[in-house]
Design a protein around this motif. Structure first.
Motif: not given
Length: 144
Positions: A69-72, A74-79, A137-140
């Protein structure tokens, strides 16, 4: 981006879970976030399997991508895409969680769960397809 085209049946849920697990294999993600994503994937795929083509069976396409995302972060996008009867899951009224169990409307808790667990849920009907997209969001996860 990874894609899985699969017959939308309950019998194929295990294959959907394997596809999701393979897609998250290299993600160092909090187990709670993984469980939330898995639960939402299950809910949306099962809804397609039960309702999109009933009484027939049709195909579903699941696309998974990890983006920044814009803040660097990671995000998982599932369609999820299907050519079943049009249905906007976001149009369903939110369940009355305060009502007595016997007074509650049947259904709607799964979609409510998806809306609550995911950071973003969007729906569109385009080119004869239902397309529902969820993001998280994929928080580590850090071992301590």
């Amino acid at each position: 981006m990874k894609e899985l085209k699969i017959e939308a049946t309950i019998d194929n849920l295990a294959q959907v879970f394997r596809f999701l697990a393979d897609s998250m294999e290299n993600c160092n993600v909090d187990p709670k976030v993984k469980r939330q994503i898995k639960l939402c994937v299950e809910e949306l795929f099962v809804n397609i399997a039960h309702y999109a083509y009933d009484p027939d069976v049709g195909m579903a396409k699941i696309s998974i991508d990890t983006v920044t995302d814009g803040n660097g972060k990671p995000r998982m996008v599932i369609s999820f895409a299907d050519k079943g009867r049009p249905y906007d899951p976001l149009s369903a009224p939110e369940p009355d969680l305060e009502a007595e169990l016997d007074d509650r409307r049947i259904g709607g808790l799964g979609v409510f769960l998806v809306r609550t667990a995911m950071d973003s849920v969007e729906y569109e009907h385009k080119d004869g397809q239902n397309i529902t997209t969820i993001e998280k969001e994929l928080s580590e996860w850090e071992d301590t």
